[in-house]
Design a protein around this motif. Structure first.
Motif, PDB file in Angstrom:
ATOM      1  N   ALA A   1      52.178  47.813  36.754  1.00 58.83           N
ATOM      2  CA  ALA A   1      50.810  47.445  37.148  1.00 58.83           C
ATOM      3  C   ALA A   1      50.740  45.966  37.488  1.00 58.83           C
ATOM      4  CB  ALA A   1      49.830  47.793  36.024  1.00 58.83           C
ATOM      5  N   ARG A   2      51.350  45.121  36.656  1.00 61.45           N
ATOM      6  CA  ARG A   2      51.352  43.686  36.927  1.00 61.45           C
ATOM      7  C   ARG A   2      52.146  43.384  38.188  1.00 61.45           C
ATOM      8  NH1 ARG A   2      54.223  40.886  33.691  1.00 61.45           N
ATOM      9  NH2 ARG A   2      53.078  38.926  33.874  1.00 61.45           N
ATOM     10  N   TRP A   3      53.268  44.080  38.353  1.00 61.30           N
ATOM     11  CA  TRP A   3      54.147  43.828  39.503  1.00 61.30           C
ATOM     12  C   TRP A   3      53.479  44.235  40.821  1.00 61.30           C
ATOM     13  CZ3 TRP A   3      58.437  47.360  41.588  1.00 61.30           C
ATOM     14  CH2 TRP A   3      59.328  46.651  42.402  1.00 61.30           C
ATOM     15  N   PHE A   4      52.842  45.386  40.802  1.00 59.77           N
ATOM     16  CA  PHE A   4      52.222  45.879  42.044  1.00 59.77           C
ATOM     17  C   PHE A   4      50.920  45.147  42.375  1.00 59.77           C
ATOM     18  CE2 PHE A   4      55.108  49.527  41.870  1.00 59.77           C
ATOM     19  CZ  PHE A   4      55.307  49.795  43.210  1.00 59.77           C
ATOM     20  N   THR A   5      50.133  44.828  41.356  1.00 57.21           N
ATOM     21  CA  THR A   5      48.836  44.201  41.651  1.00 57.21           C
ATOM     22  C   THR A   5      48.932  42.686  41.705  1.00 57.21           C
ATOM     23  OG1 THR A   5      48.201  43.978  39.327  1.00 57.21           O
ATOM     24  CG2 THR A   5      47.640  46.060  40.410  1.00 57.21           C
ATOM     25  N   GLY A   6      49.964  42.119  41.115  1.00 61.44           N
ATOM     26  CA  GLY A   6      50.043  40.663  41.039  1.00 61.44           C
ATOM     27  C   GLY A   6      48.908  40.072  40.223  1.00 61.44           C
ATOM     28  N   SER A   7      48.398  40.841  39.290  1.00 61.14           N
ATOM     29  CA  SER A   7      47.252  40.381  38.508  1.00 61.14           C
ATOM     30  C   SER A   7      47.433  40.745  37.035  1.00 61.14           C
ATOM     31  CB  SER A   7      45.970  40.994  39.083  1.00 61.14           C
ATOM     32  OG  SER A   7      44.827  40.492  38.428  1.00 61.14           O
ATOM     33  N   GLU A   8      46.463  40.332  36.231  1.00 58.51           N
ATOM     34  CA  GLU A   8      46.535  40.515  34.779  1.00 58.51           C
ATOM     35  C   GLU A   8      45.290  41.239  34.288  1.00 58.51           C
ATOM     36  OE1 GLU A   8      49.018  39.620  32.821  1.00 58.51           O
ATOM     37  OE2 GLU A   8      50.205  38.559  34.330  1.00 58.51           O
ATOM     38  N   PRO A   9      45.401  41.957  33.178  1.00 61.25           N
ATOM     39  CA  PRO A   9      44.237  42.702  32.683  1.00 61.25           C
ATOM     40  C   PRO A   9      43.157  41.791  32.088  1.00 61.25           C
ATOM     41  CG  PRO A   9      46.098  42.966  31.193  1.00 61.25           C
ATOM     42  CD  PRO A   9      46.613  42.214  32.381  1.00 61.25           C
TER      43      PRO A   9
END
Lengths: 337, 337, 337, 337
Positions: free
Chosen positions: C187-195
């Motif tokens: 999820a972090r790798w694909f979105t380039g974002s953090e929860p």
């Protein structure tokens, strides 16, 4: 707008389905009469579908003034003469395939149809009325796949119906006539061409009973069509998975596959067998809407004074081809049309 | 345990791939030498793969004491004599298909192999080493699909490589020899039987250039095998979607399809084109691991003193069948083997 | 070019696989030593793979001059201190997940890595090295699916391995830490974002044993990421069909699905169960090449003096997120990061 | 057996479809009257479908003695009062969703229905009448997938209809009320349970216009149901591929997926885009037969004096849940029911 009053003949499994469709799903039509030699079946179906007129005799039915058209789902051996008689009585005719049980009979049917140019005659090649086949045909006709290279079509009946198939074998005409005719019709429809040569093979792989009629339980043939298109047809009685009718048309610019997975519906199951789709059980399930659409087309032709896209000559031509495939199979030789 | 020292011959696209595999992915083997007439290509590849010995001459390479085995990825016309020479020099031989460019050459190869019973000879029918084909073969061999009824196999090259295919046409031997040989090998492997009759057709549907060599850009044939199995093969050069090698084996109790969708990977894309899978581009992508597995099998046979499952006779037999298919195609006649 | 000499630690199922890969499939590397407390296992594996140096003690192994790098496939509780010790001994380190069994441990690992900037450290998030995930990631990174809307990822282990999962439950950290960490990494790798927020639920649907550890046999969570992307993760131990790792990324311009059918291979079976594909059995089968690719990347980083794309901070961050998911699950509350 | 005489109200796109179905495809029913404020549309449709009675006023229509039942496809804001008025006039009522535009309205509708126990009232949750959903429901009800673990359902409208969606946004109630209600109904139907908690997120990923109404163009929510089942719902307006309604039910013993590929038909296309299936365009295409089946069920209930499986309380309950999801979304908080 008056409804087309239809007398439906024959109450086998497909006959009952046609009757139900005419009674409940066909617009601009009325199921005016039923005809069958089985009085009990006739009574039960008529009662259930609210049909007031029942006939044990085909001749009496077509003599009735209250009927505009007949739908023939009678035994194949009766088709030709019933077609001729119904047309002579001034009725429009929809007949299930085959047109006749010999090419000679088909030619008789042609003459009967030609003698009544004002009446509608249509033959039941229902696959042409299946939404997926129609969608594919539009793409091919629009040139989307370029020039047709290979047309491949399968007709497979489930092994679980093998007893019925064996019982029917003496009268079916064999796999080419009973099953492959639909694929032959599709091949002509999709390619717009006619066969030039055919080689046919096959065997009794599981059920020697078909050998008695010089037939196999699974057969195939390779045809070269006049426009160069290669046509491979396969017909089998031992499908382990269900009723499988699939077609592939390989063109120079695109390929279409129709129903390469004979899925029952849109449900996918993930369990100990893997990821799977269950399959259609039989032709009534697979072609449910095609059977409605073809009768609707017939009724619309009658109501609007149009001619159907499937002509009597299609019926003759398909029969001629199927008999030639059968001959190639029986002789083990290459035949040029 | 000494490593098998391999000299790899020919640095075309597949030759380079084999060299890379031997250098990096094959266990118990060492890429000891490279041979090609293109000195620059030789130097570049040797440098990149850390190979110390380079040969412009095949004869010099096989004279070397430092080589145990050769992998032949040279032009087809050289196969037979290189096989014989390498065996005579005491080297184990893996040869890419074909065994020879005529049945006579194949027979010569047979003699060479027979003269050196202690050396390993293996022919590159890589599809047998693809995990999916192996998985399917195990099921068929275990009787899971019952008796084979129809074996159908396609080899389709993408239209986008058509220029190369046309350029290669004078030397390829035609679609039956260049493409369908793999399907013929599979048919024999899966059915355990041999062909009895063949009828073959096809045409130049998009590229008349193949007609100069009495070939088509797409061809097919229907064979009856001795065990009764029907075999339908199709080979084409104009696939619009990618590299498509697919096989179906219809049995009386089950049906197997291998790669009926030539998916590039496990990614499915949903966009304006619908729900789709992208396709394999070429044989190197589709059979990436099969090319590794087959050389591994060759090396293991050398190291363990075993004979490969693919024999020289398979090579001859497949060539004979392919030439017969070609003859049937050229003559437009049914041929009995 | 000297080969990277690797000492591999831990000979559980995955440890053996890593050892086999290093011995046979990784280029520019050599399996120089093995380490395990089970002497028999050590001996058998070393013999089979031709490894000359065996260690019962991790400390002794990293004291050896003959080793450049270690691959840690030891029990999770040992990771942090082994990472620190190996780095302190001047060895490059590849560690299987997790980085540590607490966030505090992860921070310790970070410090150890920071203290040795010249050494390569890489964490084993193998899914990033699967060809299909890589292919999808390239498309997302290239903007082909527009802005990410929903990222959905499943990790399902087959029910048939439930006994092992129950036995391991006291030490696994629970489904979020043991299974969902891979999905969190993706999820972090694909979105380039953090929860930003997380809500987590689940239960023991079939196996109450997991309840002892405040865990469920199947759990899920919904996270809002800082860039607005919705992230839904599901982890389960009772998959009826096989090992199922699938991911969907819905974007404003396209949707990608990776392995939505966990197919074992390219074989499709048509039989009484319908049309089906068999499924991957476990992670070793599904991620066979990813496990090779990740170690190859590690070796290439060591050989070429590069830093891996997966950093120690990815390990910490994923652990922090997984612990927060676990807390949300245990408390039944919405947590803001 | 007298036919049920139906007056159909509202001639928007779905209203016309219902009218056409009643006129041509529903058995035991007659399209006796049409009602719409658009006189031209009314005239055109009535002429085309052969309907003799047309009303510009709903009140006048329900005052007619010639009508047994009404089908309401009017604007959502009119549903409650039209339901009440029609029942008060002694008419059976089929209403499209929603039951009302607030929970208070739904409760009014409940009272109206309760006051007329002899009249049939049915709400249009058409998905329950889709053959694939029905087939899946039978399997779940029969225990074939064991205990439900995760219920996941998507409702995605194609991006190409975004202008209409934006124009309708002020009145739609938002994605949870306009789209997710169908998924909520399915979740309750398949699990036989009710929600306990909900967390909802989403955003305007492509179309900020929805933000004016405190809505997103794509939203999702995670619910815990009272029986422990996890429920994940996603509703979006920007589907790049077509109209996508899919559902997955993960159970402890099996998993079912309904329409995970939103295929238009059974045609598969192989071309430069890969191997693909085109997608359904909209709800009328996807649920063509479901819309027929639900009205047939309504008519059969009227004719046979049965109560439909979908009750007025289902309508209220689904609305309550959708409003709670909406509140959770707007507040960004976890809500317990």
């Amino acid at each position: 707008m008056n409804k087309v009053k239809i007398g439906s003949v024959g109450l086998g499994r497909l006959g009952v389905r046609h009757a139900e469709n005419i009674a409940g799903k066909i617009q601009r039509a009325e199921l005016a009469a039923l005809c069958d030699v089985d009085a009990a079946k006739l009574r039960e179906t008529a009662g259930r579908l609210g049909v007031s007129r029942c006939f044990g005799s085909f001749e009496e039915m077509i003599a009735s003034k209250d009927i505009d058209a007949v739908v023939l789902v009678s035994p194949s051996g009766l088709h030709t003469k019933q077609i001729a008689a119904a047309l002579a009585a001034g009725k429009h005719v929809f007949s299930e395939k085959p047109l006749g049980v010999s090419v000679a009979e088909c030619k008789e049917a042609e003459k009967a149809v030609e003698a009544h140019p004002d009446l509608v005659f249509m033959l039941g090649f229902m696959r042409r009325f299946d939404e997926s086949y129609q969608y594919a045909h539009q793409k091919v006709a629009a040139g989307e796949i370029g020039r047709p290279v290979l047309f491949r079509s399968y007709s497979q009946d489930p092994e679980k119906f093998i007893e019925g198939a064996i019982a029917f074998a003496p009268h079916s005409g064999g796999q080419f006539l009973d099953m492959a005719v639909h694929d032959i019709d599709l091949a002509r429809w999709f390619t717009g061409s006619e066969p030039e040569t055919v080689y046919a093979i096959g065997d009794c792989y599981a059920h020697p009973e078909f050998g008695r009629y010089k037939d196999g339980d699974n057969v195939s043939c390779l045809l070269k069509f006049k426009n160069g298109c290669m046509v491979f047809l396969f017909a089998g009685r031992t499908a382990p998975h269900g009723y499988n009718v699939e077609t592939e048309i390989i063109g120079t610019k695109g390929i279409l596959r129709i129903a390469s997975v004979p899925q029952k519906n849109l449900v996918e199951i993930l369990d100990s067998h893997g990821v799977r789709k269950e399959c259609s059980e039989n032709f009534l399930e697979r072609f449910e809407s095609a059977y409605v659409n073809e009768i609707q087309e017939f009724v619309d032709c009658v109501a609007d004074g149009r001619k159907p896209v499937v002509s009597v000559y299609d019926g003759t031509r398909v029969s001629e081809i199927a008999y030639t495939c059968k001959a190639a199979f029986e002789q083990g030789s290459l035949i040029t049309f």
